[in-house]
Design an enzyme around this catalytic site. Structure first.
Site, PDB file in Angstrom:
ATOM      1  N   ASP A  11       0.860  -1.175   0.000  1.00 32.52           N
ATOM      2  CA  ASP A  11       0.000   0.000   0.000  1.00 32.52           C
ATOM      3  C   ASP A  11       0.896   1.224   0.000  1.00 32.52           C
ATOM      4  OD1 ASP A  11      -2.093   2.060   0.918  1.00 32.52           O
ATOM      5  OD2 ASP A  11      -3.279   0.224   0.828  1.00 32.52           O
ATOM      6  N   ARG A  42     -19.588  -9.038   0.045  1.00 29.84           N
ATOM      7  CA  ARG A  42     -20.629  -8.327   0.786  1.00 29.84           C
ATOM      8  C   ARG A  42     -20.017  -7.893   2.108  1.00 29.84           C
ATOM      9  NH1 ARG A  42     -24.563 -12.977   1.780  1.00 29.84           N
ATOM     10  NH2 ARG A  42     -22.531 -13.997   1.985  1.00 29.84           N
ATOM     11  N   CYS A  84     -20.223   0.897  -2.897  1.00 31.19           N
ATOM     12  CA  CYS A  84     -20.298   0.129  -4.144  1.00 31.19           C
ATOM     13  C   CYS A  84     -21.530   0.433  -4.989  1.00 31.19           C
ATOM     14  CB  CYS A  84     -20.228  -1.369  -3.847  1.00 31.19           C
ATOM     15  SG  CYS A  84     -18.612  -1.918  -3.292  1.00 31.19           S
TER      16      CYS A  84
END
Length: 447
Positions: free
Chosen positions: A32, A162, A271
């Protein structure tokens, strides 16, 4: 020789994918650009609340006592390039500021940073949600800029996570979709996912455009289903029907199904809203905008629900001003089992009422810190009981299990008025009414 895997980006998707790959037995190196995030992960701490992720990190992060040591983190692109056989691209694709289109800045930057370090055969696998046509462009970029040339291949493998179930969705997915251009790329991905495929997960092999379209198509369908039942809730409000009974009745039709048919204040998160907007924008660029004009109405219905919840609260309080009225809001995250408040309908409703003069106090089991950062001017309580204390009306806006299990009698003892508005149609009306509450839910004027 066992495959070595890298994960580029350690946000919600990347951190989960990296930990899951280690759980499946692979040596994993994740990167990252934010040093603080890497340091947190190296301590085995998840960058967000996600059930099971912290345990998975502690089980595999190198340097933690008792761990397998299979998962490491770095800030060095050269180390990533030298280490990995398969590189998973898991960076964010937010909505472009002031537009509907997706912002591909992070995706492009990640590929540009990785490419110069791919000196041998490698497979770069996109998991980020991108507009159709992106994979084609990135594949050409890799072939041109990687020292390995054509041996630096691209594949597209969309994620279907999810929030609240991300670990299980990664380890036991309901389907795997891979867009590939060679037998080698397919073989490598079958090797990566051998465990879930062996457990029966369908493995769908397709081309780049189809793989890119699968995620946005799935999200558009879910958004359509949610907005459909919310449109029916509007009809029930106008006609005196009960949207919960309506949903139950149509849900027995197996062509329709019962999932995603709970009317309420609509969808949010990082999303669904931005994905359907980016899908519309891309359709316009391809000259197929007419095909997706229905998504504008889906988006419109969804956003309208928030305003209707505010109006429902106003009417419940006598139809006048919110000025000086105390409003308790149960829920800040866009969904339960998450600390994500991005585009949260609950916080949006709370913010609207606050801007109209209401004294709003919010409580959420996991989203308080993030909510404070987004809406520092709202009031916050340490428990549902404290949030409800002295309230003229209680709004239930995120369907946490904790809220369904509240004792209405205990809350009623501290509330100024026993008036509850269920923005998620998830509370039991009979239980609340038995405790002396006036219960009202969206799309159920007579329930």
């Amino acid at each position: 020789m066992s495959l070595k895997i890298t994960v580029i980006g350690t946000g919600y998707l990347g951190a989960t994918h990296a930990a899951a790959m280690a759980e499946l037995g692979f040596e994993v190196l994740a990167i990252d650009v934010v040093k603080e995030k890497i340091e947190k992960l190296e301590r085995g701490e998840a960058p967000m609340y996600e059930p099971g992720l912290g345990d998975l990190l502690k089980r595999h992060v190198a340097g933690i006592e008792g761990s397998t040591g299979r998962l490491r983190f770095t800030l060095d692109w050269a180390e990533i390039g030298a280490f990995g056989d398969v590189h998973f691209l898991c960076v964010n694709t937010p909505q472009r500021h002031g537009e509907y289109a997706a912002d591909l800045t992070y995706v492009d930057a990640a590929v540009a940073s990785l490419a110069p370090h791919l000196s041998g055969p490698a497979l770069v696998v996109g998991k980020s949600t991108v507009p159709v046509g992106t994979a084609e462009r990135l594949a050409a970029y890799l072939a041109e800029h990687a020292p390995a040339g054509a041996d630096a291949e691209l594949a597209w493998n969309p994620e279907f996570l999810r929030e609240g179930f991300a670990v299980d969705d990664t380890l036991h997915p309901d389907r795997l979709v891979v867009g590939v251009r060679s037998e080698r790329a397919e073989k490598l991905l079958r090797e990566v996912y051998a465990t879930p495929v062996g457990e029966g997960t369908p493995f769908v092999v397709t081309d780049f455009p189809t793989a890119e379209l699968v995620k946005t198509s799935a999200n558009s369908f879910l958004a359509t289903k949610i907005s459909f039942i919310n449109a029916m809730a509007e009809m029930c409000e106008a006609s005196g029907g009960d949207v919960a009974k309506l949903a139950e009745a149509i849900g027995y039709d197996d062509r329709i199904g019962r999932k995603f048919l709970r009317a309420g204040i609509g969808f949010g998160g990082g999303c669904l809203p931005k994905d359907i907007r980016a899908f519309m924008a891309r359709a316009g660029e391809l000259g197929a905008d007419q095909a997706l004009t229905f998504l504008r109405e889906i988006d419109s219905i969804n956003m309208r629900q928030r305003g209707q919840m505010v109006e429902l609260a106003r009417q419940a309080l006598g139809g006048g001003s919110f000025l000086g009225r105390r409003v308790a809001v149960l829920g800040a995250t866009f969904k339960p089992d998450s600390d994500d408040v991005r585009d949260s309908p609950a916080l949006n409703v709370a913010g609207q009422i606050h801007l109209q003069g209401g004294q709003v106090t919010v409580y959420d089991p996991k989203g308080m810190d993030n909510a404070r950062r987004v809406f520092p001017t709202l009031g916050y309580a340490d428990s549902a009981l404290d949030a409800v204390r002295g309230a003229d009306v209680v709004l239930h806006l995120t369907e946490w299990r904790e809220f369904r299990e509240l004792d209405p009698a205990e809350l009623g003892a501290v509330a100024a008025s026993r008036l509850v508005l269920d923005g998620r149609n998830a509370l039991d009306p009979a239980v609340w009414r038995a405790a002396g509450w006036t219960y009202r839910a969206m799309g159920r004027p007579t329930a």
